[in-house]
Design an enzyme around this catalytic site. Structure first.
Site, short mmCIF file in Angstrom:
data_model
loop_
_atom_site.label_atom_id
_atom_site.label_comp_id
_atom_site.label_asym_id
_atom_site.label_seq_id
_atom_site.Cartn_x
_atom_site.Cartn_y
_atom_site.Cartn_z
N LYS A 111 34.43 34.07 23.96
CA LYS A 111 35.07 35.47 23.64
C LYS A 111 35.09 35.51 22.06
O LYS A 111 34.32 36.22 21.56
CB LYS A 111 36.39 35.94 23.97
CG LYS A 111 36.16 35.79 25.35
CD LYS A 111 37.31 36.39 25.62
CE LYS A 111 37.00 37.80 27.59
NZ LYS A 111 38.53 37.44 28.38
N LYS A 191 27.21 35.97 33.19
CA LYS A 191 28.70 37.15 34.57
C LYS A 191 28.96 37.58 33.94
O LYS A 191 29.20 37.92 32.86
CB LYS A 191 29.97 35.69 34.04
CG LYS A 191 30.79 36.39 34.57
CD LYS A 191 32.15 35.45 34.31
CE LYS A 191 33.14 36.59 33.54
NZ LYS A 191 34.59 37.36 33.69
N LYS A 194 33.23 43.51 31.40
CA LYS A 194 34.01 44.31 31.55
C LYS A 194 32.97 44.28 30.02
O LYS A 194 32.56 45.70 29.48
CB LYS A 194 34.68 44.92 31.33
CG LYS A 194 35.97 44.70 32.94
CD LYS A 194 37.34 45.50 32.27
CE LYS A 194 38.61 44.93 33.71
NZ LYS A 194 38.46 42.67 33.26
N1 AQP Z 1 32.16 38.66 37.14
C1 AQP Z 1 32.51 37.84 37.75
N2 AQP Z 1 32.48 37.40 39.19
C2 AQP Z 1 33.90 36.98 40.12
N3 AQP Z 1 34.68 36.89 39.34
C3 AQP Z 1 34.93 38.28 37.90
N4 AQP Z 1 35.97 38.58 37.86
C4 AQP Z 1 35.53 38.97 36.89
N5 AQP Z 1 34.39 39.06 36.49
C5 AQP Z 1 34.05 38.62 37.05
C6 AQP Z 1 37.84 38.33 38.43
O1 AQP Z 1 37.78 39.61 38.48
C7 AQP Z 1 39.40 39.05 38.20
C8 AQP Z 1 40.09 39.64 36.72
O2 AQP Z 1 39.85 39.53 35.87
P1 AQP Z 1 40.53 40.03 34.41
O3 AQP Z 1 40.19 41.66 34.24
O4 AQP Z 1 41.20 39.49 34.14
O5 AQP Z 1 39.31 39.36 32.88
P2 AQP Z 1 37.94 38.44 33.09
O6 AQP Z 1 37.77 37.22 34.27
O7 AQP Z 1 37.93 38.24 31.57
O8 AQP Z 1 36.23 39.84 33.91
P3 AQP Z 1 36.06 40.46 32.48
O9 AQP Z 1 35.49 41.59 33.52
O10 AQP Z 1 35.15 39.20 32.63
O11 AQP Z 1 36.58 41.11 31.61
P4 AQP Z 1 36.99 41.38 29.68
O12 AQP Z 1 35.40 41.47 29.51
O13 AQP Z 1 37.07 42.22 29.51
O14 AQP Z 1 37.33 39.94 29.56
C9 AQP Z 1 39.68 37.27 37.65
O15 AQP Z 1 40.16 36.98 38.52
C10 AQP Z 1 38.01 36.88 37.31
O16 AQP Z 1 37.97 35.99 38.16
#
Ligand code: AQP
Length: 322
Positions: A111, A191, A194
């Site tokens: 990040k 990956k 969001k």
């Molecule tokens: N690409 C992915 N493949 C599989 N699992 C995923 N998760 C997120 N992206 C993938 C899983 O979704 C759950 C919730 O995620 P989160 O919102 O708590 O945070 P994150 O993992 O950081 O998801 P994002 O979309 O990448 O959010 P941002 O961009 O805001 O950091 C988790 O169980 C995660 O593993």
């Protein structure tokens, strides 16, 4: 009965990665244990700094999870910030957390490498996440693979705390990672995330979703030639939303040639749109009744707080706080 727990950040529109990596397994697990699922709004403060946007994301995340099958009659569904005990536990745990481990955590490094401010909140994210899990005596935590390291940190912290105070105060949880959907690729092959601008959103408008799918970058193999299957984002995403027969057909057609990428993309869009059709309908029902959604979260918070206060009392007792 096993306690199952997982959370999702209201940091933007939820996408296929969130669904297949975490929401779908979490919904399936409702039948197998005592499920606690929460909207991680305190975590989202590390990236969302507009209060109206945060409130909107929280509401949308609640609707999305309910639409995708979270059943409030079976699961406890709540907002993280409605259980303030979590921040006290996070502080207590932070006194057992080695700094070097936080600085080396993948998520912090990724990040900050992408330009996010290296705030203390972002650095100590794994400690708050450990508190989220340990506060509810969780046994199983369904997550995508990106969270594997955070689960290891959680177990390590619980063990350090127990060792420090010489008693099994905190329960060590297990990560539950669905291998076939552990990392859903985004439109750029990274990956799906969001915040990376590479996501297919679960509840995007039809036109916007079609445009995103049709915009997936492919190589310049002519229509009549065979196309690579290894590392194909189109195939990986299609496999998630299509029937096994349709997925196999698309893969065969890649190998044989004769079908162009434009056609494959149209089929990916159609399969995605159809897969989420029942959830769109359910989402519209919940969206029409905001008071019912508020009540689900209120009741969830009351139940979650009941467990949290008991566990925190145990922790306070162990470390000598009144
Ligand atoms: N690409 C992915 N493949 C599989 N699992 C995923 N998760 C997120 N992206 C993938 C899983 O979704 C759950 C919730 O995620 P989160 O919102 O708590 O945070 P994150 O993992 O950081 O998801 P994002 O979309 O990448 O959010 P941002 O961009 O805001 O950091 C988790 O169980 C995660 O593993």
């Amino acid at each position: 009965m096993k306690r199952i727990l997982s959370g999702i950040q209201p940091s933007g529109a939820l996408h296929l990665g969130n669904y297949f990596g975490m929401m779908r397994p979490a919904v399936a697990l409702q039948a197998e244990g005592d499920a606690f699922y929460f909207i991680a709004d305190l975590h989202a403060l590390t990236t969302v700094h507009d209060p109206a946007a945060l409130r909107g994301h929280v509401r949308d995340t609640a609707l999305d999870f309910l639409a995708c099958g979270l059943d409030p009659a079976r699961s406890c569904f709540f907002r993280q910030s409605d259980v303030p005990e979590v921040t006290e536990l996070a502080w207590i745990l932070s006194t057992a957390m080695p700094m070097s481990r936080l600085e080396l955590a993948h998520s912090f490094k990724d990040k900050t490498a992408r330009g996010l401010e290296a705030s203390h909140g972002l650095l100590s994210y794994p400690v708050l996440m450990a508190a989220d899990i340990l506060l509810y005596d969780s046994d199983l935590v369904p997550v995508g693979r990106d969270q594997k390291q955070h689960l290891e940190i959680t177990r390590d912290l619980a063990q350090r705390f127990n060792d420090r105070y010489g008693a099994p105060v905190l329960r060590l949880p297990e990560a539950l990672i669905a291998e076939s959907t552990a990392v859903v690729p985004g439109l750029d092959g990274q990956k799906m995330s969001k915040s990376y601008g590479n996501a297919l959103e679960l509840f995007a408008e039809e036109k916007a979703l079609r445009k995103k799918v049709m915009g997936i970058v492919t190589d310049s193999t002519p229509v009549e030639s065979p196309k690579p299957t290894e590392g194909s984002i189109l195939l990986a995403l299609h496999r998630l939303v299509a029937s096994p027969e349709d997925a196999a057909r698309m893969e065969d057609e890649h190998r044989a040639g004769g079908v162009g990428y434009g056609d494959f993309k149209k089929r990916l869009f159609a399969a995605t749109w159809e897969y989420f059709a029942p959830m769109r309908a359910k989402r519209a029902e919940w969206a029409a009744d905001p008071a019912a959604v508020d009540e689900v979260l209120r009741a969830g918070a009351a139940k979650a707080r009941g467990v949290a206060t008991e566990v925190l009392a145990r922790v306070r007792q162990a470390c000598g706080l009144r």
